[in-house]
Motif scaffolding. Sequence first.
Motif, PDB file in Angstrom:
ATOM      1  N   PRO A  18       0.578  -1.253  -0.062  1.00 24.69           N
ATOM      2  CA  PRO A  18       0.051   0.169   0.012  1.00 24.69           C
ATOM      3  C   PRO A  18       0.889   1.158   0.042  1.00 24.69           C
ATOM      4  N   PHE A  19       0.428   2.349  -0.728  1.00 24.90           N
ATOM      5  CA  PHE A  19       1.188   3.476  -1.064  1.00 24.90           C
ATOM      6  C   PHE A  19       0.556   4.408  -0.355  1.00 24.90           C
ATOM      7  N   ALA A  20       1.132   5.324   0.588  1.00 25.53           N
ATOM      8  CA  ALA A  20       0.601   6.371   1.489  1.00 25.53           C
ATOM      9  C   ALA A  20       1.039   7.781   0.553  1.00 25.53           C
ATOM     10  N   LEU A  21       0.227   8.871   0.728  1.00 27.24           N
ATOM     11  CA  LEU A  21       0.722  10.130   0.172  1.00 27.24           C
ATOM     12  C   LEU A  21      -0.006  11.288   0.792  1.00 27.24           C
ATOM     13  N   PHE A  22       0.632  12.245   1.071  1.00 31.10           N
ATOM     14  CA  PHE A  22      -0.160  13.452   1.238  1.00 31.10           C
ATOM     15  C   PHE A  22       0.331  14.731   0.666  1.00 31.10           C
ATOM     16  N   GLU A  23      -0.387  15.836   0.807  1.00 35.35           N
ATOM     17  CA  GLU A  23      -0.249  17.039  -0.040  1.00 35.35           C
ATOM     18  C   GLU A  23      -1.215  16.796  -1.206  1.00 35.35           C
ATOM     19  N   SER A  24      -2.292  17.561  -1.293  1.00 37.87           N
ATOM     20  CA  SER A  24      -3.462  17.432  -2.294  1.00 37.87           C
ATOM     21  C   SER A  24      -3.116  17.648  -3.693  1.00 37.87           C
ATOM     22  N   SER A  68       0.000  16.766  -4.788  1.00 38.11           N
ATOM     23  CA  SER A  68       0.552  15.481  -5.213  1.00 38.11           C
ATOM     24  C   SER A  68      -0.347  14.374  -5.487  1.00 38.11           C
ATOM     25  N   ILE A  69      -1.522  14.296  -4.507  1.00 40.58           N
ATOM     26  CA  ILE A  69      -2.420  13.335  -4.618  1.00 40.58           C
ATOM     27  C   ILE A  69      -2.936  13.454  -5.974  1.00 40.58           C
ATOM     28  N   LEU A  70      -3.547  14.851  -6.347  1.00 36.75           N
ATOM     29  CA  LEU A  70      -4.248  14.780  -7.729  1.00 36.75           C
ATOM     30  C   LEU A  70      -3.408  14.295  -8.965  1.00 36.75           C
ATOM     31  N   ILE A  71      -1.957  14.616  -8.993  1.00 38.82           N
ATOM     32  CA  ILE A  71      -1.010  14.067  -9.906  1.00 38.82           C
ATOM     33  C   ILE A  71      -0.955  12.554  -9.887  1.00 38.82           C
ATOM     34  N   HIS A  82       1.820  19.907 -18.939  1.00 37.00           N
ATOM     35  CA  HIS A  82       2.728  20.672 -18.064  1.00 37.00           C
ATOM     36  C   HIS A  82       2.037  22.304 -17.885  1.00 37.00           C
ATOM     37  N   GLN A  83       1.343  22.264 -18.685  1.00 37.37           N
ATOM     38  CA  GLN A  83       0.296  23.738 -18.505  1.00 37.37           C
ATOM     39  C   GLN A  83      -0.488  23.115 -17.345  1.00 37.37           C
ATOM     40  N   THR A  84      -1.226  22.185 -17.502  1.00 35.50           N
ATOM     41  CA  THR A  84      -2.125  21.869 -16.256  1.00 35.50           C
ATOM     42  C   THR A  84      -1.466  21.718 -14.804  1.00 35.50           C
ATOM     43  N   ILE A  85      -0.227  20.978 -14.928  1.00 33.19           N
ATOM     44  CA  ILE A  85       0.397  21.136 -13.703  1.00 33.19           C
ATOM     45  C   ILE A  85       0.794  22.441 -13.304  1.00 33.19           C
ATOM     46  N   GLN A  86       1.538  23.328 -14.187  1.00 39.65           N
ATOM     47  CA  GLN A  86       1.441  24.758 -13.831  1.00 39.65           C
ATOM     48  C   GLN A  86       0.376  25.402 -13.392  1.00 39.65           C
ATOM     49  N   TRP A  87      -0.868  25.200 -13.635  1.00 39.05           N
ATOM     50  CA  TRP A  87      -1.977  25.830 -12.959  1.00 39.05           C
ATOM     51  C   TRP A  87      -2.240  25.135 -11.794  1.00 39.05           C
ATOM     52  N   LEU A  88      -2.078  23.914 -11.685  1.00 39.46           N
ATOM     53  CA  LEU A  88      -2.258  23.185 -10.290  1.00 39.46           C
ATOM     54  C   LEU A  88      -1.266  23.943  -9.262  1.00 39.46           C
ATOM     55  N   MET A  89       0.034  24.050  -9.739  1.00 40.82           N
ATOM     56  CA  MET A  89       1.094  24.829  -8.819  1.00 40.82           C
ATOM     57  C   MET A  89       0.596  26.286  -8.628  1.00 40.82           C
ATOM     58  N   TRP A  90       0.006  26.625  -9.476  1.00 43.76           N
ATOM     59  CA  TRP A  90      -0.438  28.108  -9.360  1.00 43.76           C
ATOM     60  C   TRP A  90      -1.419  28.106  -8.180  1.00 43.76           C
ATOM     61  N   GLN A  91      -2.365  27.212  -7.917  1.00 46.04           N
ATOM     62  CA  GLN A  91      -3.221  27.123  -7.037  1.00 46.04           C
ATOM     63  C   GLN A  91      -2.478  26.734  -5.656  1.00 46.04           C
ATOM     64  N   MET A  92      -1.688  25.673  -5.911  1.00 48.77           N
ATOM     65  CA  MET A  92      -1.058  25.292  -4.675  1.00 48.77           C
ATOM     66  C   MET A  92      -0.259  26.344  -3.890  1.00 48.77           C
ATOM     67  N   TYR A 121     -11.470  19.961 -18.765  1.00 48.86           N
ATOM     68  CA  TYR A 121     -11.550  19.896 -17.328  1.00 48.86           C
ATOM     69  C   TYR A 121     -10.226  19.093 -16.962  1.00 48.86           C
ATOM     70  N   SER A 122      -9.733  19.374 -16.006  1.00 52.24           N
ATOM     71  CA  SER A 122      -8.475  18.915 -15.444  1.00 52.24           C
ATOM     72  C   SER A 122      -8.376  18.903 -13.966  1.00 52.24           C
ATOM     73  N   ILE A 123      -7.158  18.328 -13.145  1.00 56.62           N
ATOM     74  CA  ILE A 123      -6.865  18.365 -11.887  1.00 56.62           C
ATOM     75  C   ILE A 123      -6.790  19.804 -11.473  1.00 56.62           C
ATOM     76  N   ALA A 124      -6.366  20.766 -12.491  1.00 55.75           N
ATOM     77  CA  ALA A 124      -6.088  22.130 -12.323  1.00 55.75           C
ATOM     78  C   ALA A 124      -7.377  22.808 -11.831  1.00 55.75           C
ATOM     79  N   ASP A 125      -8.448  22.354 -12.463  1.00 56.89           N
ATOM     80  CA  ASP A 125      -9.869  22.823 -12.010  1.00 56.89           C
ATOM     81  C   ASP A 125     -10.306  22.271 -10.812  1.00 56.89           C
ATOM     82  N   MET A 126      -9.955  20.916 -10.435  1.00 55.93           N
ATOM     83  CA  MET A 126     -10.393  20.448  -9.518  1.00 55.93           C
ATOM     84  C   MET A 126      -9.841  21.213  -8.283  1.00 55.93           C
ATOM     85  N   ALA A 127      -8.459  21.377  -8.456  1.00 58.93           N
ATOM     86  CA  ALA A 127      -7.609  21.976  -7.362  1.00 58.93           C
ATOM     87  C   ALA A 127      -8.072  23.614  -6.885  1.00 58.93           C
TER      88      ALA A 127
END
Length: 230
Positions: free
Chosen positions: A66-72, A74-77, A95-105, A158-164
Amino acid sequence: MIDLYFWPTPNGYKPLIFLEESALAYQIKPVNIMRGDQFEPNFLAVALNNRIPAIVDYAPTDADQPFALFESGSILIYLAEKTGQFLSSDLRNRHQTIQWLMWQMGGVGPMMGQANHFIQYAPEDIPYGKKRYGDEVKRLFGVMEKQLSDQDYLTGNYSIADMACYPWIKFSDLINIQLSDFPRVAEWVARITERPAVKRAYEVGEPIKGEQQMDDEARRLLFGVKPQKT
């Protein structure tokens, strides 16, 4: 099966929305951050940073333990890569999506959190804090308004950036920011609110908090020091 360590906060809703969108099997493990569950050894074994959300995946793709993970973020990715959903394989869009995810974070979450703290919970009125963080949130909303000028979602589909971003942006009224000042952001919020999986996520998540209210003990736990065990 995925265990989701959750409390109904904006960060908590990010992976819950993904799990509902992707139809992955999951169960919620409530972590009552207003009563100190985040300091319990069982939770710290999963999330050393004593913050929700966290997950444990009992069926990781490497077929290992089993794999444990924290930070929202990181979990979305991780969940996007596990399922092949909501994160493009195309180099630029990915990477644009990851960019906007990091923008939120790094921006939306911390700035809105600080604004909310100074407006709702600070023990004394600090106008500078309210203005400092409120102005930065407005700047960020302006950035988002431009990004949405010619598309429905932050990076096209629609992507993980929007969910974040969504669980934070939707409560902007609590920090005295009116979405009517940002019409394209308001349309984006309305669009995501109508998604069936998003509705399910909030139907599942909101009852967990029940009627519990912020009190002195909750303020001590959330904004003070780690409670001493007796």
